[in-house]
Motif scaffolding. Structure first.
Motif, PDB file in Angstrom:
ATOM      1  N   GLY A 223       0.823  -1.201   0.000  1.00 10.14           N
ATOM      2  CA  GLY A 223       0.000   0.000   0.000  1.00 10.14           C
ATOM      3  C   GLY A 223       0.859   1.253   0.000  1.00 10.14           C
ATOM      4  N   PHE A 224       0.310   2.334  -0.538  1.00  5.64           N
ATOM      5  CA  PHE A 224       1.028   3.613  -0.528  1.00  5.64           C
ATOM      6  C   PHE A 224       0.033   4.762  -0.616  1.00  5.64           C
ATOM      7  CE2 PHE A 224       0.870   2.319  -5.016  1.00  5.64           C
ATOM      8  CZ  PHE A 224       0.350   3.457  -5.630  1.00  5.64           C
ATOM      9  N   TRP A 225       0.501   5.935  -0.194  1.00  7.72           N
ATOM     10  CA  TRP A 225      -0.293   7.157  -0.219  1.00  7.72           C
ATOM     11  C   TRP A 225       0.547   8.258  -0.872  1.00  7.72           C
ATOM     12  CZ3 TRP A 225      -4.771   8.006   3.346  1.00  7.72           C
ATOM     13  CH2 TRP A 225      -5.229   6.806   3.895  1.00  7.72           C
ATOM     14  N   VAL A 226      -0.074   9.037  -1.735  1.00  7.25           N
ATOM     15  CA  VAL A 226       0.591  10.184  -2.355  1.00  7.25           C
ATOM     16  C   VAL A 226      -0.148  11.434  -1.906  1.00  7.25           C
ATOM     17  CG1 VAL A 226       1.382  11.268  -4.490  1.00  7.25           C
ATOM     18  CG2 VAL A 226       1.177   8.768  -4.368  1.00  7.25           C
ATOM     19  N   LEU A 227       0.546  12.301  -1.210  1.00  8.37           N
ATOM     20  CA  LEU A 227      -0.069  13.512  -0.656  1.00  8.37           C
ATOM     21  C   LEU A 227       0.293  14.713  -1.514  1.00  8.37           C
ATOM     22  CD1 LEU A 227      -0.012  11.392   1.664  1.00  8.37           C
ATOM     23  CD2 LEU A 227       0.232  13.293   3.265  1.00  8.37           C
ATOM     24  N   ASP A 228      -0.692  15.237  -2.207  1.00  6.94           N
ATOM     25  CA  ASP A 228      -0.536  16.468  -2.993  1.00  6.94           C
ATOM     26  C   ASP A 228       0.623  16.415  -3.989  1.00  6.94           C
ATOM     27  OD1 ASP A 228      -2.697  17.876  -2.133  1.00  6.94           O
ATOM     28  OD2 ASP A 228      -1.616  19.110  -0.691  1.00  6.94           O
ATOM     29  N   GLU A 229       0.991  15.269  -4.442  1.00  2.00           N
ATOM     30  CA  GLU A 229       2.105  15.142  -5.386  1.00  2.00           C
ATOM     31  C   GLU A 229       3.392  15.777  -4.835  1.00  2.00           C
ATOM     32  OE1 GLU A 229       1.205  15.924  -9.475  1.00  2.00           O
ATOM     33  OE2 GLU A 229      -0.895  15.376  -9.257  1.00  2.00           O
ATOM     34  N   ARG A 230       3.505  15.782  -3.485  1.00  2.00           N
ATOM     35  CA  ARG A 230       4.709  16.309  -2.834  1.00  2.00           C
ATOM     36  C   ARG A 230       5.376  15.270  -1.939  1.00  2.00           C
ATOM     37  NH1 ARG A 230       3.428  17.127   2.446  1.00  2.00           N
ATOM     38  NH2 ARG A 230       1.208  17.304   2.886  1.00  2.00           N
ATOM     39  N   LEU A 231       4.618  14.218  -1.565  1.00  2.00           N
ATOM     40  CA  LEU A 231       5.152  13.234  -0.635  1.00  2.00           C
ATOM     41  C   LEU A 231       4.486  11.884  -0.865  1.00  2.00           C
ATOM     42  CD1 LEU A 231       6.840  12.550   1.935  1.00  2.00           C
ATOM     43  CD2 LEU A 231       4.825  13.219   3.278  1.00  2.00           C
ATOM     44  N   VAL A 232       5.302  10.842  -0.928  1.00  2.00           N
ATOM     45  CA  VAL A 232       4.810   9.462  -0.987  1.00  2.00           C
ATOM     46  C   VAL A 232       5.136   8.785   0.343  1.00  2.00           C
ATOM     47  CG1 VAL A 232       5.056   7.184  -2.056  1.00  2.00           C
ATOM     48  CG2 VAL A 232       5.137   9.242  -3.477  1.00  2.00           C
ATOM     49  N   ILE A 233       4.151   8.091   0.903  1.00  2.00           N
ATOM     50  CA  ILE A 233       4.376   7.304   2.109  1.00  2.00           C
ATOM     51  C   ILE A 233       3.955   5.871   1.805  1.00  2.00           C
ATOM     52  CG2 ILE A 233       3.824   6.964   4.546  1.00  2.00           C
ATOM     53  CD1 ILE A 233       3.155   9.930   4.721  1.00  2.00           C
ATOM     54  N   THR A 234       4.887   4.951   1.943  1.00  2.00           N
ATOM     55  CA  THR A 234       4.581   3.536   1.770  1.00  2.00           C
ATOM     56  C   THR A 234       5.189   2.793   2.942  1.00  2.00           C
ATOM     57  OG1 THR A 234       4.721   1.636   0.241  1.00  2.00           O
ATOM     58  CG2 THR A 234       6.641   3.093   0.357  1.00  2.00           C
ATOM     59  N   GLU A 235       4.698   1.603   3.210  1.00  2.00           N
ATOM     60  CA  GLU A 235       5.178   0.923   4.407  1.00  2.00           C
ATOM     61  C   GLU A 235       5.401  -0.559   4.190  1.00  2.00           C
ATOM     62  OE1 GLU A 235       1.611  -0.204   7.297  1.00  2.00           O
ATOM     63  OE2 GLU A 235       1.556   1.938   6.800  1.00  2.00           O
ATOM     64  N   ASP A 236       6.247  -1.115   5.050  1.00  2.00           N
ATOM     65  CA  ASP A 236       6.498  -2.544   5.094  1.00  2.00           C
ATOM     66  C   ASP A 236       6.465  -2.944   6.557  1.00  2.00           C
ATOM     67  OD1 ASP A 236       7.163  -5.145   4.319  1.00  2.00           O
ATOM     68  OD2 ASP A 236       8.478  -4.413   2.731  1.00  2.00           O
ATOM     69  N   TRP A 237       6.804  -4.212   6.836  1.00  2.00           N
ATOM     70  CA  TRP A 237       6.717  -4.684   8.212  1.00  2.00           C
ATOM     71  C   TRP A 237       7.667  -3.934   9.142  1.00  2.00           C
ATOM     72  CZ3 TRP A 237       2.535  -7.199   8.910  1.00  2.00           C
ATOM     73  CH2 TRP A 237       2.020  -8.058   7.932  1.00  2.00           C
TER      74      TRP A 237
END
Length: 282
Positions: A223-237
């Motif tokens: 899964g991942f999130w893109v905030l305002d085309e300024r920041l990507v946040i993705t996660e793992d364990w």
């Protein structure tokens, strides 16, 4: 772990070694420094060779023990520099989930448009309190982190106020597998699916569901999130990855748009959610 991250950790280790051998009190051996700090000798070696990430407390203790307390600010700046990209869950959850949720909500509050992809769970912005409670409980069990479930749930639900602010847009894609995942009891999942059905049609939410049988142009991955085309946040364990370079932003947005081609929206999405909902009471 990324190459850039590891290189930065090794560079910090080299700087720590430099302080140890060139302090005003003369060269300290690794054994002597470990004894002075009350640490295992292996910790000195791991830090200096980039095999362990120092905490801010470690850095302060190191600077003081080597007679160079003025180096502490420099060391902490180095640490912040590379930890701003890879944020380990061990560190983030040291005080529980609530501070993580509050930091997340602060970042979201700065955003106008969010693109999200979740393949395993319902996105946090759309979770019911009871569903979130089970997610936090399972996570705390896995990470052996402090159990602050109720305050974490309150923080998550409060962060959802963003959805009701004019001018916001939450564009979420969810794999159908997440709708089936029994991370919680069937009754809780049923209420969560009802919640998803209800948000379809909100002017601030665009929710797409990718059916399990839909053809995919790319693997679902994390899964991942893109905030305002300024920041990507993705996660793992083990960690979250925060990326703000142009190439990464473009890549994740391209991945999101590619996944969107397989998604169902509107009435089709509602029907898909309802079909999963019926399996819980069949």
């Amino acid at each position: 772990m990324s190459t850039d991250y590891q290189q930065a950790r090794e560079a910090l280790g080299a700087r720590l070694r430099e302080l140890r051998v060139s302090g005003p009190g003369g060269r300290l051996t690794g054994t002597a420094l470990a004894q002075q700090l009350g640490w295992p000798r292996s910790k000195i070696s791991k830090l200096e060779n980039g095999r362990q990430t120092a905490t801010p407390e470690d850095l302060r203790a190191w600077a003081e023990a080597t007679g160079l307390p003025e180096a502490c600010e420099e060391l902490e700046n180095r640490l912040r520099g590379f930890e701003s990209h890879i944020r380990s869950w061990r560190r983030q959850l040291a005080a529980g989930h609530r501070p993580v949720q509050e930091n997340w909500s602060a970042e979201v509050s700065r955003s106008t448009v969010i693109h999200a992809w979740e393949q395993a769970v319902v996105p946090g912005m759309l979770q019911t309190a009871e569903y979130a409670r089970h997610v936090f409980t399972r996570s705390a069990e896995l990470q052996n982190s402090p159990r602050d479930t109720e305050s974490a749930v309150r923080a998550r639900v409060k962060g959802q106020d963003w959805l009701y602010e004019s001018g916001r847009k939450f564009r979420a894609l969810v794999w159908e597998a997440a709708l089936h995942a029994r991370i919680c009891p069937p009754s809780v999942l049923a209420a969560q699916l009802d919640r998803l059905t209800g948000v379809i049609g909100m002017d601030t939410v665009e929710l797409g569901i990718i059916p399990l049988g839909a053809p995919l142009k790319i693997p679902t991955a994390n899964g991942f999130w893109v905030l305002d085309e300024r920041l990507v946040i993705t996660e793992d364990w083990h960690a979250e990855l925060w990326l703000d370079d142009a190439d990464s932003l473009a890549l994740y947005l391209r991945a999101w748009k590619t996944l969107r081609e397989s998604a169902a929206f509107g009435t089709d999405a509602q029907n898909l959610i309802r079909s999963v909902r019926r399996t819980l009471t069949a």
